[in-house]
Design an enzyme around this catalytic site. Structure first.
Site, PDB file in Angstrom:
ATOM      1  N   SER A 185     -36.336   4.202  10.772  1.00 32.39           N
ATOM      2  CA  SER A 185     -35.786   2.906  11.155  1.00 32.39           C
ATOM      3  C   SER A 185     -36.578   1.710  10.648  1.00 32.39           C
ATOM      4  CB  SER A 185     -35.670   2.829  12.669  1.00 32.39           C
ATOM      5  OG  SER A 185     -36.951   2.855  13.247  1.00 32.39           O
ATOM      6  N   HIS A 213     -29.777   6.826  13.386  1.00 34.12           N
ATOM      7  CA  HIS A 213     -29.585   5.675  12.493  1.00 34.12           C
ATOM      8  C   HIS A 213     -28.757   6.034  11.264  1.00 34.12           C
ATOM      9  CE1 HIS A 213     -31.834   2.256  14.058  1.00 34.12           C
ATOM     10  NE2 HIS A 213     -32.790   3.076  14.433  1.00 34.12           N
ATOM     11  N   LYS A 244     -25.615   3.321  18.922  1.00 36.15           N
ATOM     12  CA  LYS A 244     -25.807   2.541  17.684  1.00 36.15           C
ATOM     13  C   LYS A 244     -24.451   2.361  16.996  1.00 36.15           C
ATOM     14  CE  LYS A 244     -30.725   3.185  17.234  1.00 36.15           C
ATOM     15  NZ  LYS A 244     -31.445   4.354  17.777  1.00 36.15           N
TER      16      LYS A 244
HETATM   17  C1  LIG Z   1     -32.324   4.821  18.867  1.00 35.10           C
HETATM   18  C2  LIG Z   1     -32.852   6.170  18.639  1.00 35.10           C
HETATM   19  C3  LIG Z   1     -32.955   7.103  19.673  1.00 35.10           C
HETATM   20  C4  LIG Z   1     -32.653   6.747  21.106  1.00 35.10           C
HETATM   21  O1  LIG Z   1     -31.281   6.661  21.307  1.00 35.10           O
HETATM   22  P1  LIG Z   1     -30.761   6.228  22.766  1.00 35.10           P
HETATM   23  O2  LIG Z   1     -29.400   6.855  22.841  1.00 35.10           O
HETATM   24  O3  LIG Z   1     -30.743   4.742  22.778  1.00 35.10           O
HETATM   25  O4  LIG Z   1     -31.701   6.809  23.761  1.00 35.10           O
HETATM   26  C5  LIG Z   1     -33.399   8.370  19.374  1.00 35.10           C
HETATM   27  N1  LIG Z   1     -33.744   8.716  18.117  1.00 35.10           N
HETATM   28  C6  LIG Z   1     -33.679   7.842  17.102  1.00 35.10           C
HETATM   29  C7  LIG Z   1     -34.069   8.267  15.724  1.00 35.10           C
HETATM   30  C8  LIG Z   1     -33.238   6.541  17.331  1.00 35.10           C
HETATM   31  O5  LIG Z   1     -33.190   5.671  16.325  1.00 35.10           O
END
Ligand SMILES: *Cc1c(COP(=O)(O)O)cnc(C)c1O
Length: 398
Positions: A185, A213, A244
């Site tokens: 990210s 992502h 996301k």
């Molecule tokens: C955002 C993210 C998470 C967490 O996701 P949530 O559903 O908000 O808990 C886990 N792993 C990665 C790689 C992320 O970017």
């Protein structure tokens, strides 16, 4: 002194230390839906370039309507975990839709991907086994690995020579699981899954990819890194988030081999001991995956927007990290400069965030721009023009 007082002094000192290191996180308060246009409580209207709203679904009317209908038909809350009385037909439909999307055998839902990652390792592996994890993996993977007794190995980010070395040492264990984020990210680079998969075959290891992502973003039709590397159905475990690209509310999942999902339903602690996802979230999720099954228009638009933005920023003279996702890191290196630039961009009506150590390595400060299918060309141009104006003022570009 009451019992809290000495602890309170300790907390105040900790908070002061965070503040004086310049690391205290202030939250900006929005008074509008999550969207490209945001209104802040200061009254300021800004264009949003820092949400994970990759497909622009967060405020899509059809998605809100699907949530409304599910809530009308199936109620507000589940008041139960899945295995007691918390499973509706909708939950099974969403799990099936996610499996179809990724070309996997079955899916298990969680309250968040943080929980999916927290609950995936411990039920499957023990002290006889090995987990080989990319150094830049998400915090939830790191925490999940900590909860498991397997022997831990770490390899430098996307470094296949290092991964091979670790795999050689890990031959001492019974089962081996390589774990990687699909897209990292902070840089926006994609994990080299073709090479990871080849090494996994060579060294008798399984693979897990966190598609948080990358799903909706990477691959011709947004099916994620397994599509990008032509490995659909070949990776044992995928995890991902509904928070996301897929509407941005809440919810996570693990999808993959049938027996793995089956065992997780029996033993995964965040699944067994945490509440079922609410109908509104599940109904909107079903709408999202059905829509994306029919059309990859949003992913196409995201790809176009990202290519356009990155190209124009490079032409303007900015130092852009090579990216294969919708994350565009504008490198500034200096921590203070990253904060100054983000502040000046906000004055220009562009909302972005500057990241610096310890979120990224020392002297690698940057502004992370996140593109969305919902951005229009004119909005991308406004953002680029603001970057150029501020970039010149701060002598970042000529
Ligand atoms: C955002 C993210 C998470 C967490 O996701 P949530 O559903 O908000 O808990 C886990 N792993 C990665 C790689 C992320 O970017």
């Amino acid at each position: 002194m009451n019992p809290y007082q000495t602890f309170q002094q300790h907390l105040l000192a900790e908070l002061d230390a965070i503040r004086s290191a310049g690391l205290y996180k202030q939250e900006r308060i929005l008074v509008s839906p999550q969207s490209v246009h945001l209104r802040l409580n200061s009254g300021q209207e800004v264009l949003n370039f820092c949400a994970n709203n990759y497909l622009g679904l967060s405020d899509r009317p059809e998605l809100i309507e699907a949530a409304r209908q599910a809530m009308t038909g199936r109620g507000y809350g589940m008041s139960s975990v899945r295995f007691i009385c918390g499973t509706q037909d909708l939950h099974k439909d969403l799990e099936a839709a996610i499996a179809r999307f990724f070309g996997t055998e079955d899916t298990i839902l969680y309250a968040a991907c943080f929980d999916a990652n927290g609950g995936v390792f411990e039920p499957l592996l023990d002290e006889r086994d090995a987990i080989i994890s990319d150094a830049l993996n998400h915090a939830s993977i790191i925490d999940g690995v900590r909860l498991c007794k397997a022997v831990r190995y770490r390899y430098a980010n996307a470094d296949m020579d290092d991964l091979e070395k670790q795999l050689q040492v890990a031959q001492a264990q019974r089962f081996r699981l390589i774990v990687t984020d699909g897209v990292f990210s902070m840089d926006g680079n994609v994990a080299p899954l073709n090479r990871i998969y080849a090494l996994a075959q060579q060294y008798n290891a399984m693979v897990m990819v966190d598609e948080s992502h990358s799903a909706g973003v990477v691959g011709q039709t947004g099916r994620g890194v397994t599509e990008q590397f032509d490995l659909r159905g070949k990776i044992e475990i995928l995890t991902g988030t509904l928070g996301k690209a897929f509407g941005g509310a809440i919810g996570g999942f693990t999808t993959g081999k049938k027996e793995i999902i089956d065992l997780l339903r029996q033993r995964s602690r965040p699944y067994l001991f945490s509440n079922s996802l609410p109908p509104a979230v599940v109904g909107a999720g079903i709408y999202t995956f059905q829509y994306l099954e029919k059309s990859s228009e949003l992913t196409n638009r995201l790809h176009e927007n990202t290519a356009y933005f990155v190209e124009r920023m490079k032409q303007a003279g900015f130092d852009i990290k090579p990216t294969q996702s919708a994350i565009c890191a504008v490198m500034l290196y200096d921590a203070k400069l990253s904060q100054e630039m983000a502040a000046q961009l906000l004055e220009e009506g562009i909302y972005v965030t500057g990241f610096f150590y310890p979120v990224v390595p020392k002297d690698q400060a940057r502004i992370r721009v996140q593109l969305s299918a919902a951005h229009e060309k004119a909005q991308l141009d406004r953002c680029i023009e603001a970057f150029i104006k501020v970039g010149k003022t701060l002598k970042i570009i000529q």
